[in-house]
Design a protein around this motif. Structure first.
Motif, PDB file in Angstrom:
ATOM      1  N   PRO A 101       9.424  -6.659  14.997  1.00 23.27           N
ATOM      2  CA  PRO A 101       7.845  -6.933  15.519  1.00 23.27           C
ATOM      3  C   PRO A 101       7.498  -5.638  14.634  1.00 23.27           C
ATOM      4  O   PRO A 101       8.683  -4.772  14.131  1.00 23.27           O
ATOM      5  CB  PRO A 101       8.649  -6.252  16.703  1.00 23.27           C
ATOM      6  N   ILE A 102       6.475  -5.794  14.738  1.00 23.51           N
ATOM      7  CA  ILE A 102       5.664  -4.399  14.139  1.00 23.51           C
ATOM      8  C   ILE A 102       4.568  -3.536  14.369  1.00 23.51           C
ATOM      9  O   ILE A 102       4.887  -4.623  15.922  1.00 23.51           O
ATOM     10  CB  ILE A 102       4.112  -5.617  13.023  1.00 23.51           C
ATOM     11  N   SER A 103       4.651  -2.424  14.637  1.00 22.39           N
ATOM     12  CA  SER A 103       3.819  -1.277  14.842  1.00 22.39           C
ATOM     13  C   SER A 103       2.308  -1.783  14.948  1.00 22.39           C
ATOM     14  O   SER A 103       1.473  -0.755  16.031  1.00 22.39           O
ATOM     15  CB  SER A 103       4.155  -0.318  14.837  1.00 22.39           C
ATOM     16  N   TRP A 104       1.182  -2.603  14.062  1.00 22.48           N
ATOM     17  CA  TRP A 104       0.282  -2.966  13.882  1.00 22.48           C
ATOM     18  C   TRP A 104      -0.557  -2.679  15.305  1.00 22.48           C
ATOM     19  O   TRP A 104      -0.077  -3.573  15.685  1.00 22.48           O
ATOM     20  CB  TRP A 104      -0.034  -3.396  12.968  1.00 22.48           C
ATOM     21  N   PRO A 105      -1.981  -1.679  15.475  1.00 20.26           N
ATOM     22  CA  PRO A 105      -2.783  -1.203  14.875  1.00 20.26           C
ATOM     23  C   PRO A 105      -2.339   0.236  14.642  1.00 20.26           C
ATOM     24  O   PRO A 105      -2.801   0.791  13.803  1.00 20.26           O
ATOM     25  CB  PRO A 105      -4.174  -1.244  15.472  1.00 20.26           C
ATOM     26  N   ILE A 106      -1.432   0.871  14.750  1.00 20.36           N
ATOM     27  CA  ILE A 106      -0.415   1.910  14.134  1.00 20.36           C
ATOM     28  C   ILE A 106      -0.115   1.784  12.898  1.00 20.36           C
ATOM     29  O   ILE A 106       0.608   0.922  12.453  1.00 20.36           O
ATOM     30  CB  ILE A 106       0.849   1.903  15.385  1.00 20.36           C
ATOM     31  N   PRO A 107      -0.250   3.252  12.289  1.00 24.06           N
ATOM     32  CA  PRO A 107      -0.058   3.116  10.849  1.00 24.06           C
ATOM     33  C   PRO A 107       1.374   3.408  10.255  1.00 24.06           C
ATOM     34  O   PRO A 107       1.162   4.666  10.253  1.00 24.06           O
ATOM     35  CB  PRO A 107      -1.303   3.810  10.519  1.00 24.06           C
ATOM     36  N   SER A 108       1.742   1.972  11.029  1.00 25.55           N
ATOM     37  CA  SER A 108       3.288   2.678  10.411  1.00 25.55           C
ATOM     38  C   SER A 108       3.954   1.267  10.500  1.00 25.55           C
ATOM     39  O   SER A 108       3.924   0.110  11.106  1.00 25.55           O
ATOM     40  CB  SER A 108       4.256   3.083  11.678  1.00 25.55           C
ATOM     41  N   THR A 109       4.392   1.517   8.528  1.00 26.13           N
ATOM     42  CA  THR A 109       5.163   0.029   7.980  1.00 26.13           C
ATOM     43  C   THR A 109       5.773   0.922   6.989  1.00 26.13           C
ATOM     44  O   THR A 109       6.074   1.420   6.487  1.00 26.13           O
ATOM     45  CB  THR A 109       3.431  -0.687   7.068  1.00 26.13           C
ATOM     46  N   ASP A 110       6.628  -0.976   6.750  1.00 31.35           N
ATOM     47  CA  ASP A 110       8.100  -0.851   5.948  1.00 31.35           C
ATOM     48  C   ASP A 110       7.680  -0.080   4.829  1.00 31.35           C
ATOM     49  O   ASP A 110       7.950   0.411   4.312  1.00 31.35           O
ATOM     50  CB  ASP A 110       8.475  -2.217   5.798  1.00 31.35           C
ATOM     51  N   TYR A 111       6.228  -0.757   4.366  1.00 31.25           N
ATOM     52  CA  TYR A 111       5.779  -0.925   2.973  1.00 31.25           C
ATOM     53  C   TYR A 111       4.546  -0.390   2.783  1.00 31.25           C
ATOM     54  O   TYR A 111       3.266  -0.893   3.308  1.00 31.25           O
ATOM     55  CB  TYR A 111       6.130  -2.438   1.613  1.00 31.25           C
ATOM     56  N   TRP A 112       3.885   0.781   2.123  1.00 32.47           N
ATOM     57  CA  TRP A 112       2.434   0.163   1.403  1.00 32.47           C
ATOM     58  C   TRP A 112       1.973   0.306  -0.283  1.00 32.47           C
ATOM     59  O   TRP A 112       2.843   0.644   0.062  1.00 32.47           O
ATOM     60  CB  TRP A 112       2.583   2.146   1.469  1.00 32.47           C
ATOM     61  N   GLY A 113       0.816   0.385  -0.398  1.00 34.35           N
ATOM     62  CA  GLY A 113       0.658   0.391  -1.129  1.00 34.35           C
ATOM     63  C   GLY A 113       0.414   1.492  -1.865  1.00 34.35           C
ATOM     64  O   GLY A 113       0.001   1.981  -0.960  1.00 34.35           O
ATOM     65  N   GLN A 114      -0.029   1.966  -3.362  1.00 33.32           N
ATOM     66  CA  GLN A 114      -1.087   2.983  -3.806  1.00 33.32           C
ATOM     67  C   GLN A 114      -2.206   3.310  -3.147  1.00 33.32           C
ATOM     68  O   GLN A 114      -3.085   4.857  -3.299  1.00 33.32           O
ATOM     69  CB  GLN A 114      -0.762   3.459  -5.530  1.00 33.32           C
ATOM     70  N   GLY A 115      -2.788   2.259  -2.824  1.00 31.74           N
ATOM     71  CA  GLY A 115      -4.293   2.318  -2.633  1.00 31.74           C
ATOM     72  C   GLY A 115      -5.307   2.515  -3.517  1.00 31.74           C
ATOM     73  O   GLY A 115      -5.108   1.901  -4.545  1.00 31.74           O
TER      74      GLY A 115
END
Length: 122
Positions: A101-115
């Motif tokens: 289960p994901i937390s979005w729209p809360i900005p919590s996630t397993d992986y992020w890119g660098q932007g």
């Protein structure tokens, strides 16, 4: 370990379009939800759009009808087509990947890119 690499940002005039790409490596992400967040200077990171493992899509109200999220499973890639861009869309855009289960729209996630920076001039 999953790595997410975004591309496609840049400077565009209001009303213009950009297409962001996020390529994942290290693992096949077909079971992951993929999404985009953005963060403007001095503001919190906010949810923009997401696509589930089955292809269901979700959008932040301010971008619905202007942005389209899609994914290419074979390429392990997610896209964000941004049309009718506005100056208030200016931000660093981040790709995200997470298992349910994901937390979005809360900005919590397993992986992020660098932007990748998106700047919309008026």
């Amino acid at each position: 370990q999953v790595q997410l690499v975004e591309s496609g940002g840049g400077l565009v005039q209001a009303g213009g379009s950009l297409r962001l790409s996020c390529v994942a490596s290290g693992r096949t992400l077909s079971s992951y939800a993929m999404g985009w967040f953005r963060q403007a200077p001095g503001k919190e990171r906010e949810f923009v759009a997401a696509i589930s493992w089955s292809g269901s899509t979700y959008y932040f109200d301010s971008v619905r009808g202007r942005f389209t999220i899609s994914r290419a499973y074979a390429k392990n890639t997610v896209y964000l087509q941004m049309n009718s861009l506005k100056p208030e869309d200016t931000a660093v855009y981040y790709c995200a990947a997470d298992l349910p289960p994901i937390s979005w729209p809360i900005p919590s996630t397993d992986y992020w890119g660098q932007g990748t920076q998106v700047t919309v001039s008026s």
